[in-house]
Motif scaffolding. Structure first.
Motif, short mmCIF file in Angstrom:
data_model
loop_
_atom_site.label_atom_id
_atom_site.label_comp_id
_atom_site.label_asym_id
_atom_site.label_seq_id
_atom_site.Cartn_x
_atom_site.Cartn_y
_atom_site.Cartn_z
N ASN A 180 33.45 2.76 -10.40
CA ASN A 180 34.82 2.54 -9.98
C ASN A 180 35.10 3.49 -8.81
O ASN A 180 34.62 4.63 -8.82
CB ASN A 180 35.80 2.84 -11.11
N SER B 177 37.92 -1.49 -9.37
CA SER B 177 36.86 -1.52 -10.36
C SER B 177 35.50 -1.75 -9.70
O SER B 177 35.40 -2.16 -8.54
CB SER B 177 37.13 -2.62 -11.39
N GLY C 265 37.08 -6.60 -9.22
CA GLY C 265 37.93 -7.55 -9.91
C GLY C 265 39.31 -7.03 -10.27
O GLY C 265 40.23 -7.82 -10.52
N SER C 266 39.46 -5.72 -10.29
CA SER C 266 40.75 -5.12 -10.65
C SER C 266 41.08 -3.99 -9.70
O SER C 266 40.19 -3.30 -9.21
CB SER C 266 40.70 -4.57 -12.08
N THR C 267 42.37 -3.83 -9.47
CA THR C 267 42.84 -2.73 -8.64
C THR C 267 44.06 -2.09 -9.27
O THR C 267 44.74 -2.69 -10.12
CB THR C 267 43.21 -3.18 -7.21
N TYR C 268 44.30 -0.88 -8.85
CA TYR C 268 45.50 -0.14 -9.27
C TYR C 268 46.07 0.56 -8.04
O TYR C 268 45.31 1.06 -7.20
CB TYR C 268 45.16 0.90 -10.33
N SER D 191 39.88 4.19 -16.98
CA SER D 191 41.00 3.32 -16.67
C SER D 191 41.42 3.53 -15.22
O SER D 191 41.55 4.65 -14.76
CB SER D 191 42.17 3.65 -17.60
N ASP E 95 44.14 3.33 -13.75
CA ASP E 95 45.40 4.03 -13.50
C ASP E 95 45.31 5.52 -13.82
O ASP E 95 46.30 6.24 -13.69
CB ASP E 95 46.55 3.39 -14.25
#
Length: 123
Positions: A33, A52, A56-59, A103, A105
């Protein structure tokens, strides 16, 4: 072991855009990450956001949400921070960092860090 090098910083007028790059050495970049942080003079380091391992995922921190976009290209061992609608308060040294899991976040447990690139926004 991963070595990270940021680039793309500079001086820009308020309202302008910059794209920061973070290039990684090593063959395991795609497992990490990636996070972006920033630190203004005399202030604590802030967590800007993260992506990520597979993109596929962002914060995003509330302060940059809707203005900044994090992306990555694992084939190029690179992560990016696109910064739009820049404000004077975005002035800081920007760092990328890498860690396994966690995680998005959470700003903790980043293991590998770059040396940073300066972003200065003039008002």
């Amino acid at each position: 072991q991963v070595q990270l090098v940021e680039s793309g910083g500079g001086l820009v007028q308020a309202g302008g855009s910059l794209r920061l790059s973070c290039l990684a050495s090593g063959r395991t970049f795609g497992y990490y990450n990636m996070g972006w942080f920033r630190q203004a003079p005399g202030k604590e380091r802030d967590y800007v956001g993260a992506i990520s391992w597979n993109g596929g995922s962002t914060y995003y921190a509330d302060s940059v949400k809707g203005r900044f976009t994090i992306s990555r290209d694992n084939a190029k061992n690179a992560a990016y921070l696109q910064m739009n609608s820049l404000k004077a308060e975005d002035t800081a040294v920007y760092y990328c960092a890498a860690r396994y899991g966690g995680s998005l976040d959470s700003p903790t447990d980043y293991r590998y860090w770059g040396l940073g690139t300066q972003v200065t926004v003039s008002s």
